[in-house]
Design a protein around this motif. Structure first.
Motif, mmCIF file in Angstrom:
data_model
loop_
_atom_site.group_PDB
_atom_site.id
_atom_site.type_symbol
_atom_site.label_atom_id
_atom_site.label_comp_id
_atom_site.label_asym_id
_atom_site.label_seq_id
_atom_site.Cartn_x
_atom_site.Cartn_y
_atom_site.Cartn_z
ATOM 1 N N ASN A 24 0.757 -1.724 -0.007
ATOM 2 C CA ASN A 24 -0.173 0.003 0.533
ATOM 3 C C ASN A 24 0.748 1.082 0.366
ATOM 4 O O ASN A 24 0.584 2.732 0.807
ATOM 5 C CB ASN A 24 -0.802 0.488 0.903
ATOM 6 C CG ASN A 24 -0.618 -0.285 2.403
ATOM 7 O OD1 ASN A 24 0.818 -0.583 2.560
ATOM 8 N ND2 ASN A 24 -1.093 0.437 3.443
ATOM 9 N N MET A 26 2.875 4.608 -1.112
ATOM 10 C CA MET A 26 2.576 5.304 -2.356
ATOM 11 C C MET A 26 3.174 6.707 -2.461
ATOM 12 O O MET A 26 3.881 6.646 -1.505
ATOM 13 C CB MET A 26 1.551 5.933 -3.164
ATOM 14 C CG MET A 26 0.358 5.948 -1.300
ATOM 15 S SD MET A 26 -1.102 6.614 -1.729
ATOM 16 C CE MET A 26 -1.820 7.551 -0.072
ATOM 17 N N LEU A 28 3.969 10.179 -2.887
ATOM 18 C CA LEU A 28 2.469 11.066 -2.354
ATOM 19 C C LEU A 28 3.081 12.635 -2.911
ATOM 20 O O LEU A 28 4.103 12.822 -2.794
ATOM 21 C CB LEU A 28 2.058 11.127 -1.287
ATOM 22 C CG LEU A 28 1.580 13.014 -0.828
ATOM 23 C CD1 LEU A 28 -0.049 12.819 -1.740
ATOM 24 C CD2 LEU A 28 0.973 12.922 -0.006
ATOM 25 N N LEU A 44 -1.380 3.807 1.660
ATOM 26 C CA LEU A 44 -2.717 4.202 1.520
ATOM 27 C C LEU A 44 -3.164 3.685 3.086
ATOM 28 O O LEU A 44 -3.143 2.069 3.120
ATOM 29 C CB LEU A 44 -2.674 3.397 0.430
ATOM 30 C CG LEU A 44 -4.260 2.808 0.555
ATOM 31 C CD1 LEU A 44 -4.974 4.591 -0.606
ATOM 32 C CD2 LEU A 44 -4.790 2.523 -1.075
ATOM 33 N N LYS A 45 -4.425 4.322 3.484
ATOM 34 C CA LYS A 45 -5.065 3.363 4.583
ATOM 35 C C LYS A 45 -6.709 3.551 4.556
ATOM 36 O O LYS A 45 -7.220 2.828 5.271
ATOM 37 C CB LYS A 45 -4.909 4.405 5.488
ATOM 38 C CG LYS A 45 -3.523 4.443 6.303
ATOM 39 C CD LYS A 45 -2.781 2.965 6.426
ATOM 40 C CE LYS A 45 -1.612 2.880 6.564
ATOM 41 N NZ LYS A 45 -1.317 1.575 7.841
ATOM 42 N N GLN A 47 -9.640 2.902 0.414
ATOM 43 C CA GLN A 47 -9.814 3.686 -1.069
ATOM 44 C C GLN A 47 -10.767 3.193 -1.168
ATOM 45 O O GLN A 47 -11.168 1.774 -1.088
ATOM 46 C CB GLN A 47 -8.602 2.615 -0.893
ATOM 47 C CG GLN A 47 -9.238 2.668 -2.886
ATOM 48 C CD GLN A 47 -9.929 1.708 -3.801
ATOM 49 O OE1 GLN A 47 -9.377 0.252 -3.720
ATOM 50 N NE2 GLN A 47 -10.671 2.358 -4.905
ATOM 51 N N PHE A 52 -8.787 7.825 -2.366
ATOM 52 C CA PHE A 52 -7.696 7.601 -1.567
ATOM 53 C C PHE A 52 -7.244 8.227 -0.307
ATOM 54 O O PHE A 52 -6.873 9.007 -0.756
ATOM 55 C CB PHE A 52 -6.402 7.461 -3.011
ATOM 56 C CG PHE A 52 -6.749 6.445 -4.316
ATOM 57 C CD1 PHE A 52 -6.275 5.261 -4.213
ATOM 58 C CD2 PHE A 52 -7.060 7.565 -5.065
ATOM 59 C CE1 PHE A 52 -6.879 4.727 -5.156
ATOM 60 C CE2 PHE A 52 -7.402 6.517 -6.499
ATOM 61 C CZ PHE A 52 -7.464 5.434 -6.503
ATOM 62 N N PHE A 54 -4.792 8.741 3.278
ATOM 63 C CA PHE A 54 -4.099 8.874 3.641
ATOM 64 C C PHE A 54 -4.027 9.654 5.264
ATOM 65 O O PHE A 54 -4.930 10.402 4.958
ATOM 66 C CB PHE A 54 -2.826 8.964 3.181
ATOM 67 C CG PHE A 54 -3.073 10.429 2.751
ATOM 68 C CD1 PHE A 54 -1.115 11.213 3.370
ATOM 69 C CD2 PHE A 54 -2.800 11.211 1.207
ATOM 70 C CE1 PHE A 54 -1.703 12.618 3.345
ATOM 71 C CE2 PHE A 54 -2.739 12.652 0.885
ATOM 72 C CZ PHE A 54 -1.799 13.327 2.172
ATOM 73 N N LEU A 74 -0.446 10.904 -6.575
ATOM 74 C CA LEU A 74 0.031 9.554 -5.821
ATOM 75 C C LEU A 74 0.241 8.936 -7.742
ATOM 76 O O LEU A 74 0.216 8.666 -8.231
ATOM 77 C CB LEU A 74 -0.868 8.820 -5.751
ATOM 78 C CG LEU A 74 -2.187 9.430 -4.179
ATOM 79 C CD1 LEU A 74 -3.220 8.646 -4.581
ATOM 80 C CD2 LEU A 74 -1.071 9.814 -3.101
ATOM 81 N N PHE A 76 1.553 4.560 -7.633
ATOM 82 C CA PHE A 76 1.638 3.381 -6.928
ATOM 83 C C PHE A 76 2.954 2.523 -7.950
ATOM 84 O O PHE A 76 2.502 2.328 -9.320
ATOM 85 C CB PHE A 76 0.625 2.366 -6.375
ATOM 86 C CG PHE A 76 -1.030 3.145 -5.811
ATOM 87 C CD1 PHE A 76 -0.721 2.747 -4.175
ATOM 88 C CD2 PHE A 76 -1.369 4.199 -6.098
ATOM 89 C CE1 PHE A 76 -1.754 3.272 -3.710
ATOM 90 C CE2 PHE A 76 -2.134 4.443 -5.230
ATOM 91 C CZ PHE A 76 -2.096 3.984 -3.992
ATOM 92 N N ARG A 155 -7.973 12.752 2.106
ATOM 93 C CA ARG A 155 -8.680 11.767 0.872
ATOM 94 C C ARG A 155 -8.421 12.053 -0.069
ATOM 95 O O ARG A 155 -8.978 13.852 -1.205
ATOM 96 C CB ARG A 155 -10.515 11.588 0.407
ATOM 97 C CG ARG A 155 -10.609 10.974 -0.424
ATOM 98 C CD ARG A 155 -12.503 10.348 -0.041
ATOM 99 N NE ARG A 155 -12.191 9.820 0.925
ATOM 100 C CZ ARG A 155 -12.755 9.619 2.041
ATOM 101 N NH1 ARG A 155 -12.995 11.305 2.164
ATOM 102 N NH2 ARG A 155 -13.084 9.089 3.102
#
Length: 191
Positions: A24, A26, A28, A44-45, A47, A52, A54, A74, A76, A155
């Motif tokens: 997870n 990413m 930023l 990422l916490k 979605q 998304f 955090f 973001l 990934f 978000r």
């Protein structure tokens, strides 16, 4: 698949099985009001169909940049799958209810750390951080540790989500989803 959130969830599930650490994670990217970019890795916490999520110290560099310029990107990257996903969009604060729920789920030491860290500001020495951790550990004892007023989440509300997949001879597959009038339009891009 024409739902980028469903496709992302599928790719993240696959990465969870193959990535040895932090699938997870990413990158930023934020920017100052005058457009100077900065990037860092976060986790990422959450979605869902809105975006998304955090969490961070709101007084950190990223918190300040997002307050002044509420747009972010973001990225990934899942090396084991030879895939990446890029997200661009505006940013909103999560609700207090969301922040409280996630904060309560964190390990006790991480909750103490949220109080002790003056994230992104100069640190006189490691001893200063360890002293702050000891002070907050003593302050809260065995009781509940409330969420600090300077700690919450953001978000990213995507306007664009791009999926990249490695293909032979560098003829990669790129699919981009663009938010338009409450729906997603998909198109392919040259590699």
């Amino acid at each position: 698949m024409t739902d980028p959130y469903a496709l992302f969830a599928e790719w993240l599930a696959e990465a969870t099985k193959t990535e040895p650490n932090d699938p997870n994670a990413m990158c930023l990217a934020t920017a100052t009001p005058d457009g100077r970019p900065s990037a860092r890795m976060v986790l990422l916490k959450g979605q869902d169909a809105r975006g998304f999520v955090f969490y961070t110290n709101l007084e950190s560099r990223k918190g300040g940049e997002l307050a002044a310029n509420p747009h972010a990107a973001l990225c990934f990257h899942w090396k084991t799958l030879s895939r990446s996903v890029r997200v661009e969009g505006s940013v909103e604060a999560v609700t207090d209810t969301e922040a409280d729920a996630y904060y309560a789920s964190r390990h006790r030491s991480s909750r103490i750390g949220a109080w002790a860290s003056r994230q992104s500001r100069p640190l006189e020495g490691r001893w200063a951080l360890e002293k702050a951790v000891a002070e907050y550990t003593l302050k809260f004892g065995l009781g509940e540790i409330p969420r600090p007023p300077h700690w919450s989440g953001f978000r990213i509300l995507p306007a664009r989500i791009e999926f990249w997949r490695d293909m032979p001879f560098r003829l990669h597959e790129r699919r981009v989803f663009l938010a338009e009038g409450g729906a997603w339009r998909e198109e392919a891009l040259y590699p």
